[in-house]
Design a protein around this motif. Structure first.
Motif, PDB file in Angstrom:
ATOM      1  N   UNK A  93       8.607  -1.635   2.377  1.00  0.00           N
ATOM      2  CA  UNK A  93       7.883  -0.383   2.191  1.00  0.00           C
ATOM      3  C   UNK A  93       6.562  -0.770   1.548  1.00  0.00           C
ATOM      4  N   UNK A  94       5.456  -0.373   2.156  1.00  0.00           N
ATOM      5  CA  UNK A  94       4.141  -0.762   1.665  1.00  0.00           C
ATOM      6  C   UNK A  94       3.330   0.487   1.364  1.00  0.00           C
ATOM      7  N   UNK A  95       2.817   0.549   0.147  1.00  0.00           N
ATOM      8  CA  UNK A  95       1.942   1.646  -0.267  1.00  0.00           C
ATOM      9  C   UNK A  95       0.630   1.050  -0.736  1.00  0.00           C
ATOM     10  N   UNK A  96      -0.475   1.741  -0.409  1.00  0.00           N
ATOM     11  CA  UNK A  96      -1.760   1.309  -0.961  1.00  0.00           C
ATOM     12  C   UNK A  96      -2.636   2.508  -1.253  1.00  0.00           C
ATOM     13  N   UNK A 119       9.082 -20.159   6.462  1.00  0.00           N
ATOM     14  CA  UNK A 119      10.146 -20.389   5.481  1.00  0.00           C
ATOM     15  C   UNK A 119       9.747 -19.643   4.203  1.00  0.00           C
ATOM     16  N   UNK A 120      10.635 -18.807   3.680  1.00  0.00           N
ATOM     17  CA  UNK A 120      10.214 -17.843   2.677  1.00  0.00           C
ATOM     18  C   UNK A 120      11.290 -17.610   1.642  1.00  0.00           C
ATOM     19  N   UNK A 121      10.914 -17.009   0.531  1.00  0.00           N
ATOM     20  CA  UNK A 121      11.835 -16.350  -0.393  1.00  0.00           C
ATOM     21  C   UNK A 121      11.333 -14.916  -0.521  1.00  0.00           C
ATOM     22  N   UNK A 122      12.233 -13.992  -0.735  1.00  0.00           N
ATOM     23  CA  UNK A 122      11.881 -12.581  -0.728  1.00  0.00           C
ATOM     24  C   UNK A 122      10.845 -12.249  -1.797  1.00  0.00           C
ATOM     25  N   UNK A 123      10.996 -12.835  -2.975  1.00  0.00           N
ATOM     26  CA  UNK A 123      10.066 -12.534  -4.064  1.00  0.00           C
ATOM     27  C   UNK A 123       8.632 -12.908  -3.678  1.00  0.00           C
ATOM     28  N   UNK A 124       8.449 -14.072  -3.095  1.00  0.00           N
ATOM     29  CA  UNK A 124       7.117 -14.518  -2.678  1.00  0.00           C
ATOM     30  C   UNK A 124       6.600 -13.669  -1.530  1.00  0.00           C
ATOM     31  N   UNK A 125       7.473 -13.293  -0.606  1.00  0.00           N
ATOM     32  CA  UNK A 125       7.061 -12.473   0.531  1.00  0.00           C
ATOM     33  C   UNK A 125       6.421 -11.168   0.045  1.00  0.00           C
ATOM     34  N   UNK A 130       1.483  -7.933  -0.852  1.00  0.00           N
ATOM     35  CA  UNK A 130       0.631  -7.186  -1.785  1.00  0.00           C
ATOM     36  C   UNK A 130      -0.745  -7.834  -1.900  1.00  0.00           C
ATOM     37  N   UNK A 131      -0.787  -9.139  -2.028  1.00  0.00           N
ATOM     38  CA  UNK A 131      -2.064  -9.850  -2.156  1.00  0.00           C
ATOM     39  C   UNK A 131      -2.921  -9.687  -0.904  1.00  0.00           C
ATOM     40  N   UNK A 132      -2.304  -9.773   0.271  1.00  0.00           N
ATOM     41  CA  UNK A 132      -3.040  -9.633   1.526  1.00  0.00           C
ATOM     42  C   UNK A 132      -3.632  -8.234   1.660  1.00  0.00           C
ATOM     43  N   UNK A 167      13.190  -6.214  -4.224  1.00  0.00           N
ATOM     44  CA  UNK A 167      12.105  -6.765  -5.028  1.00  0.00           C
ATOM     45  C   UNK A 167      10.914  -5.815  -4.968  1.00  0.00           C
ATOM     46  N   UNK A 168      10.100  -5.869  -6.020  1.00  0.00           N
ATOM     47  CA  UNK A 168       8.924  -5.012  -6.123  1.00  0.00           C
ATOM     48  C   UNK A 168       7.735  -5.885  -6.505  1.00  0.00           C
ATOM     49  N   UNK A 169       6.622  -5.692  -5.801  1.00  0.00           N
ATOM     50  CA  UNK A 169       5.364  -6.346  -6.145  1.00  0.00           C
ATOM     51  C   UNK A 169       4.300  -5.266  -6.226  1.00  0.00           C
ATOM     52  N   UNK A 170       3.488  -5.298  -7.268  1.00  0.00           N
ATOM     53  CA  UNK A 170       2.458  -4.270  -7.400  1.00  0.00           C
ATOM     54  C   UNK A 170       1.154  -4.880  -7.875  1.00  0.00           C
ATOM     55  N   UNK A 171       0.080  -4.188  -7.532  1.00  0.00           N
ATOM     56  CA  UNK A 171      -1.270  -4.596  -7.902  1.00  0.00           C
ATOM     57  C   UNK A 171      -2.069  -3.356  -8.288  1.00  0.00           C
ATOM     58  N   UNK A 172      -3.078  -3.558  -9.108  1.00  0.00           N
ATOM     59  CA  UNK A 172      -4.055  -2.518  -9.415  1.00  0.00           C
ATOM     60  C   UNK A 172      -3.435  -1.242  -9.942  1.00  0.00           C
ATOM     61  N   UNK A 173      -3.946  -0.106  -9.463  1.00  0.00           N
ATOM     62  CA  UNK A 173      -3.512   1.201  -9.962  1.00  0.00           C
ATOM     63  C   UNK A 173      -2.025   1.442  -9.760  1.00  0.00           C
ATOM     64  N   UNK A 174      -1.429   0.833  -8.748  1.00  0.00           N
ATOM     65  CA  UNK A 174      -0.002   1.043  -8.502  1.00  0.00           C
ATOM     66  C   UNK A 174       0.876   0.135  -9.369  1.00  0.00           C
ATOM     67  N   UNK A 175       0.245  -0.607 -10.280  1.00  0.00           N
ATOM     68  CA  UNK A 175       0.994  -1.324 -11.316  1.00  0.00           C
ATOM     69  C   UNK A 175       1.231  -0.433 -12.529  1.00  0.00           C
TER      70      UNK A 175
END
Length: 193
Positions: A93-96, A119-125, A130-132, A167-175
């Motif tokens: 689920x991606x929100x921006x 080759x991945x781990x979920x946390x890094x994915x 989010x970074x992209x 897992x949850x990754x957030x940046x900027x205002x959504x942090x």
């Protein structure tokens, strides 16, 4: 498809089959090395691919445009765990929160697909998605929630067939805890609720 060395994958697969005691001339596995090479080309097509290329120029917003957040739910993906080379499958689920532009909604699943096809781990994915999005859109905020089932948990080891990992990754205002909670609540509503 990825620019993988299919001949090496086929040779490695033959060695793996021999190592587990399988006969290479058995009808059921005779073409397995070729099938594995084809599957790995698909599974790992994101290796070396820049996910930013899928974001493009976007659609400029003007003062009449409203909306604080864009959310795309239930983006199906599959990836390969880098620890066991076993698949994990789930949804992102991606929100921006856009600043000056938005993108076509179909571009976000492309970003998820490219980053998952490594080759991945979920946390890094989640962090990479989010970074992209943050970098490619210069967004005010990004939130990525991933819910996936890992075959290294469901089919081997502890064999927790119904377990998923979130897992949850957030940046900027959504942090910000309040804005993040609001976005997560909207993600959780699902369609038609």
């Amino acid at each position: 498809m990825a620019d993988v060395d299919r001949e090496r994958i086929e040779a490695a697969t033959r060695e793996l089959l021999l190592a587990i005691g399988e006969r290479l001339d058995r009808p059921g596995v005779k073409n397995t090395p070729q099938r594995v090479a084809e599957a790995y080309a698909e599974f790992f097509h994101g290796v070396g691919e820049d996910p930013l290329q899928h974001l493009g120029e976007g659609i400029p917003l003007d003062e009449n445009d409203s909306g604080d957040i864009v959310i795309l739910r239930d983006i199906a993906f599959r990836s390969m765990c880098e620890h066991h080379l076993l698949p994990f499958i789930g949804v992102a689920h991606v929100a921006y929160a856009p600043r000056e532009r938005v993108i076509g909604l179909g571009r976000i699943p492309r970003v998820v697909d490219v980053l998952a096809a490594r080759p991945q781990v979920q946390e890094r994915l989640g962090e990479q998605i989010a970074e992209t999005i943050e970098t490619g859109l210069d967004s005010a905020g990004v939130l990525v929630v991933i819910d996936a089932s890992h075959t290294c948990m469901t089919a081997r080891g502890t064999r927790q067939a119904d377990s998923t990992t979130v897992t949850v990754a957030s940046r900027g205002s959504l942090s910000d805890p309040v804005q993040r909670a609001e976005a997560i609540a909207l993600i959780g509503k699902g369609s038609g609720e």
